[in-house]
Design a protein around this motif. Structure first.
Motif, PDB file in Angstrom:
ATOM      1  N   THR A   3      17.703   5.500   6.092  1.00  0.00           N
ATOM      2  CA  THR A   3      17.323   6.240   5.238  1.00  0.00           C
ATOM      3  C   THR A   3      16.054   5.437   4.610  1.00  0.00           C
ATOM      4  O   THR A   3      15.109   6.250   4.361  1.00  0.00           O
ATOM      5  N   GLY A   4      16.142   4.347   4.421  1.00  0.00           N
ATOM      6  CA  GLY A   4      15.063   3.326   3.699  1.00  0.00           C
ATOM      7  C   GLY A   4      13.729   3.425   4.665  1.00  0.00           C
ATOM      8  O   GLY A   4      12.739   3.620   4.272  1.00  0.00           O
ATOM      9  N   ALA A   5      13.835   3.299   6.013  1.00  0.00           N
ATOM     10  CA  ALA A   5      12.877   3.488   6.875  1.00  0.00           C
ATOM     11  C   ALA A   5      12.242   4.895   6.949  1.00  0.00           C
ATOM     12  O   ALA A   5      11.006   4.995   6.989  1.00  0.00           O
ATOM     13  N   GLY A   6      13.133   5.961   6.917  1.00  0.00           N
ATOM     14  CA  GLY A   6      12.307   7.244   6.771  1.00  0.00           C
ATOM     15  C   GLY A   6      11.711   7.429   5.563  1.00  0.00           C
ATOM     16  O   GLY A   6      10.661   8.150   5.780  1.00  0.00           O
ATOM     17  N   LEU A   7      12.141   7.032   4.472  1.00  0.00           N
ATOM     18  CA  LEU A   7      11.316   6.827   3.189  1.00  0.00           C
ATOM     19  C   LEU A   7       9.976   6.437   3.298  1.00  0.00           C
ATOM     20  O   LEU A   7       9.344   6.958   2.783  1.00  0.00           O
ATOM     21  N   ALA A   8       9.961   5.189   3.460  1.00  0.00           N
ATOM     22  CA  ALA A   8       8.756   4.376   3.817  1.00  0.00           C
ATOM     23  C   ALA A   8       7.870   5.395   4.667  1.00  0.00           C
ATOM     24  O   ALA A   8       6.643   5.194   4.223  1.00  0.00           O
ATOM     25  N   VAL A   9       8.141   5.588   5.875  1.00  0.00           N
ATOM     26  CA  VAL A   9       7.332   6.277   6.785  1.00  0.00           C
ATOM     27  C   VAL A   9       6.738   7.834   6.020  1.00  0.00           C
ATOM     28  O   VAL A   9       5.669   8.021   6.016  1.00  0.00           O
ATOM     29  N   GLY A  10       7.623   8.542   5.112  1.00  0.00           N
ATOM     30  CA  GLY A  10       7.373   9.369   4.622  1.00  0.00           C
ATOM     31  C   GLY A  10       6.331   9.286   3.246  1.00  0.00           C
ATOM     32  O   GLY A  10       5.484   9.945   3.115  1.00  0.00           O
ATOM     33  N   ALA A  11       6.784   8.141   2.651  1.00  0.00           N
ATOM     34  CA  ALA A  11       5.761   7.724   1.487  1.00  0.00           C
ATOM     35  C   ALA A  11       4.482   7.408   2.047  1.00  0.00           C
ATOM     36  O   ALA A  11       3.393   7.760   1.468  1.00  0.00           O
ATOM     37  N   GLY A  12       4.351   6.512   3.292  1.00  0.00           N
ATOM     38  CA  GLY A  12       3.066   6.355   3.901  1.00  0.00           C
ATOM     39  C   GLY A  12       2.284   7.303   4.240  1.00  0.00           C
ATOM     40  O   GLY A  12       1.112   7.591   4.287  1.00  0.00           O
TER      41      GLY A  12
END
Length: 182
Positions: A18-27
């Motif tokens: 979830t954290g990795a997905g949010l980081a990619v989405g924010a980027g």
């Protein structure tokens, strides 16, 4: 207690995924905003050296080009202009400069100078005035054929930009001695 181990591992994986997905989405969301702050290609190119082909320029002709948003005069002097400009006494000038300090050695038929009057930045008119050069229509400054101020309120000669001859028929404005000027 044997059941908690695998559950803890699944939970850790879910948090990490979830954290990795949010980081990619924010980027992905932030990238267009960050990219919009970079200078565009025209701005980057404006600071780059400018190649000028001299072969089509006729004797006595003045060509205007732009480098870094500044007007540059490229002038091919006639034999008479070269002779006349070499003969001018330094005592007749507002900002004394020899002919040889205004042109490149071995290429004395070419003048390359900034194209704005040194008084208030007006654009002087070529082939006008009393000195075979330019005259400023706003305040009456007059420059000779190699851009030396001869009359009027302009305090200094037309400045010479950094440039180098790449061949006898090509110059690169923005370079001096083959090195780019920042």
């Amino acid at each position: 207690m044997a059941d908690e181990g695998p559950q803890g591992t699944k939970r850790d994986f879910l948090f990490l995924a979830t954290g990795a997905g949010l980081a990619v989405g924010a980027g992905a969301v932030a990238w267009p905003f960050v990219a919009s702050m970079a200078p565009d290609a025209a701005t980057v190119a404006a600071g780059a050296p400018l190649d000028v082909d001299l072969s089509p320029i006729q004797d006595g002709q003045i060509v205007n080009v732009f480098w870094r948003g500044k007007l540059i005069f490229v002038r091919k002097l006639t034999e008479k202009e070269v002779t006349d400009m070499k003969a001018v006494s330094l005592s007749d000038m507002i900002d004394p400069a020899t002919f040889d300090s205004r042109v490149k050695k071995g290429h004395d038929q070419w003048l390359v100078s900034y194209g704005n009057c040194t008084h208030l930045g007006c654009v002087p008119i070529g082939h006008s005035g009393n000195y075979e050069g330019w005259s400023c229509p706003c305040h009456g400054s007059q420059f000779d054929a190699v851009g030396r101020v001869r009359r009027g309120p302009a305090p200094t000669n037309l400045p010479i930009p950094p440039y180098a001859f790449e061949t006898d028929t090509k110059i690169k404005i923005g370079e001096e001695g083959g090195k780019a000027v920042a």
